[in-house]
Design a protein around this motif. Structure first.
Motif, PDB file in Angstrom:
ATOM      1  N   VAL A   1       0.854  -1.186   0.000  1.00  0.00           N
ATOM      2  CA  VAL A   1       0.000   0.000   0.000  1.00  0.00           C
ATOM      3  C   VAL A   1       0.888   1.232   0.000  1.00  0.00           C
ATOM      4  O   VAL A   1       1.917   1.255   0.674  1.00  0.00           O
ATOM      5  N   SER A   2       0.509   2.232  -0.768  1.00  0.00           N
ATOM      6  CA  SER A   2       1.194   3.525  -0.707  1.00  0.00           C
ATOM      7  C   SER A   2       0.150   4.597  -1.025  1.00  0.00           C
ATOM      8  O   SER A   2      -0.215   4.779  -2.184  1.00  0.00           O
ATOM      9  N   GLU A   3      -0.345   5.245   0.018  1.00  0.00           N
ATOM     10  CA  GLU A   3      -1.435   6.203  -0.152  1.00  0.00           C
ATOM     11  C   GLU A   3      -1.087   7.538   0.486  1.00  0.00           C
ATOM     12  O   GLU A   3      -0.445   7.582   1.534  1.00  0.00           O
ATOM     13  N   LEU A   4      -1.544   8.586  -0.164  1.00  0.00           N
ATOM     14  CA  LEU A   4      -1.451   9.918   0.425  1.00  0.00           C
ATOM     15  C   LEU A   4      -2.857  10.363   0.803  1.00  0.00           C
ATOM     16  O   LEU A   4      -3.783  10.232  -0.003  1.00  0.00           O
TER      17      LEU A   4
END
Lengths: 391, 163
Positions: free
Chosen positions: B39-42
């Motif tokens: 996961v890589s979320e801003l």
């Protein structure tokens, strides 16, 4: 190929993994699962690093298979890490890791993701020499420090230890990590970071200071440590709160209730550290059943300059299906606040890590992990893999 | 001192061999779903461009900018921007996250007028006021992209920052 040449090849492969933040990665669960103190298995009474004769022996045959099955009889026959009638003890810890470093961010309107890297976490070589029954010297050097390091991290530790009798206090003088809470030495531990600046640990892994510490382990149910140190290295990770000419005072008290009949091992304690404008208070508790599993909890409350407060908590559970296959998971949460003009800035960070410590062969460990870290601004979840070779 | 317990007896050979093979297979297989779980979320919106904000060193939230080396943080267009008083005549602005590992520069950054550089306290990376990388981090990493900077006008007391 000789056994020594094979060993060198293995070591070269590990070193070639390249290197970053050194972490000794102490395993506090071991005391709860083995029912013994850190000092029984490690030269350093705080744990981690060079193993004692017992520490070496107890892990020498621990693996999914053993070296002799692969035809490496010389490795299999190694049962002692000491030379010169037991006076000189040698140790080695080599760790490499593959993981993403950093967090996602906006940059010129574009989302930037952290890149996966392969790096050496530590390349430690250690030795301890018993000058007399009551006097010993020990040191560890971390070669990976030449490549990468955290602010406040030291490339070596070392001390002279005076221990006149097991039932009396002992004194260590040298480069020592002040005793505070549980020693993890793991750069992924949220507990020793400030969520306002997560990339900079408040207390670097392998943090050491020049000073002296008195330890008492004379009774089986009690241990006490108290020390005074310079603050040269802490001033680098806690700049603004600690100055290089400050002094670090630390103390820790731990009770060790234990039932040998039931195989239940517990500890319960508190610690305190003060340096300049930095104040840390901690509590730690652990319970384990021998060869069955362990549960650890720790809380640290940190106050830094400018009325900034950090409160962090950790829960860690481990279950060994076999000695060479240990499942573990931890949950951490860190909340921080600081005055900002007429308002108060707050942040809240959570970390969840689950993984397996798999020992395919004695003294070789693979540790696949899944790590989830999030705060108000971002979430990052990733898998990582560690390789650990030790002696 | 509690007596340490003896290490356990080694497992029997057939079980050991089976579990070794099973463990290796399972570990390898586990990496596949784990990789897909990444996961890589801003959680902050994409920063908007062309927005402006005025500041006045007489105001409480900007009073630190009254002295050279003083810093202030503003939120503009969905991003945190660091303002630094570089000299008596100049304030500069850059993204409030070190280009190395995103340490918040309003907390750990320190400006030296003599060196003409902002040092990040995390790993001592240094940046000029135009974002140019003056020194790489001491931990051996290499920053390849300089931090984003923003246009600032300043008359000695009041100014405007534009994204």
């Amino acid at each position: 190929m000789s056994a020594a040449a094979r060993l060198l090849l293995v070591l070269a492969a590990v070193v070639a993994l390249g290197g970053l933040p050194s972490t000794a990665s102490a395993l506090p669960r071991m005391t709860l699962m083995a029912g013994s103190r850190c000092s029984n298995c490690h030269v350093n009474p705080q744990g981690s690093g060079t193993r004692t004769e017992f520490g070496f022996y107890s892990m020498a045959q621990n693996g999914a298979t053993t070296w002799d099955k692969l035809g490496w009889q010389a490795f299999h026959d190694l049962s002692d890490n000491r030379l010169f009638d037991g006076r000189l003890t040698l140790g080695m810890d080599l760790r490499g890791q593959m993981a993403k470093f950093g967090v996602p961010r906006w940059e010129n309107g574009v989302k930037i993701d952290p890149e996966r890297q392969v790096f050496p976490m530590q390349q430690n070589l250690g030795a301890a020499f018993k000058v007399a029954e009551w006097l010993s010297v020990a040191a560890t050097a971390n070669v990976a420090h030449l490549f990468k390091k955290y602010a406040g991290q030291t490339p070596f530790d070392g001390w002279v230890r005076i221990a006149p009798d097991p039932e009396l206090p002992s004194v260590r003088v040298g480069m020592i990590q002040p005793s505070m809470g549980i020693r993890h030495d793991d750069h992924t531990i949220l507990l020793r970071r400030n969520p306002f600046q997560p990339a900079l640990p408040l207390f670097a892994p392998n943090w050491n200071e020049l000073g002296a510490e008195v330890s008492y382990e004379g009774m089986h149910w009690l241990s006490i440590e108290a020390g005074a140190f310079k603050a040269d290295n802490l001033s680098k990770s806690c700049a603004g709160s600690v100055k290089a000419d400050d002094l670090v005072f630390s103390g820790r008290l731990t009770l060790w209730p234990q039932s040998l009949d039931l195989g239940i091992n517990t500890w319960l304690g508190g610690s305190f550290l003060k340096a300049g404008d930095l104040t840390v208070m901690g509590g730690h508790v652990g319970m384990g059943k021998t060869y069955w599993g362990s549960l650890i909890g720790e809380v640290l409350i940190t106050k830094t300059a400018a009325k900034q407060e950090v409160m962090s908590a950790l829960v860690h559970a481990a279950y060994p299906l076999y000695d060479w296959l240990v499942f573990e998971a931890r949950y951490e949460r860190s909340m921080a606040s600081k005055p900002a003009g007429t308002k108060t800035d707050e942040t809240d960070m959570t970390a969840v890590v689950a993984g397996v410590q798999f020992v395919p062969l004695p003294n070789v460990e693979l540790r696949p992990e899944y790590r989830l870290l999030k705060n108000e601004a971002w979430t990052i979840g990733q898998w990582a893999l560690q390789l650990h070779v030790w002696f | 001192m509690a007596e340490p317990l003896a290490p356990p007896a080694p497992a029997t050979q057939p079980r050991r061999e089976f579990l070794c093979k099973f463990g290796a297979l399972a570990s390898s297989a586990a990496l596949v779903p784990l990789a897909s779980c990444e996961v890589s979320e801003l959680h902050t919106p994409k920063p908007a461009a062309g927005l402006s904000m005025n500041f006045d060193v007489a105001a409480t939230e900007f009073k630190a900018l009254a002295t050279v080396g003083g810093k202030a943080k503003v939120a503009l267009g969905g991003q945190d921007i660091l303002l630094v008083r570089a000299s008596q005549a100049e304030v500069f602005a850059m993204i409030n996250a070190c280009a190395h590992q995103a340490c918040p520069l309003d907390q750990v950054g320190s400006w030296s007028e003599k060196d003409g550089a902002l040092t990040c306290g995390c790993h001592q990376a240094k940046f000029a006021k135009d974002g140019k990388i003056v020194s790489q981090p001491i931990n051996g990493d290499k920053i390849t992209k300089p931090p984003q900077t923003f246009k600032v006008t300043f008359d000695g007391n009041k100014g405007t920052v534009t994204t």
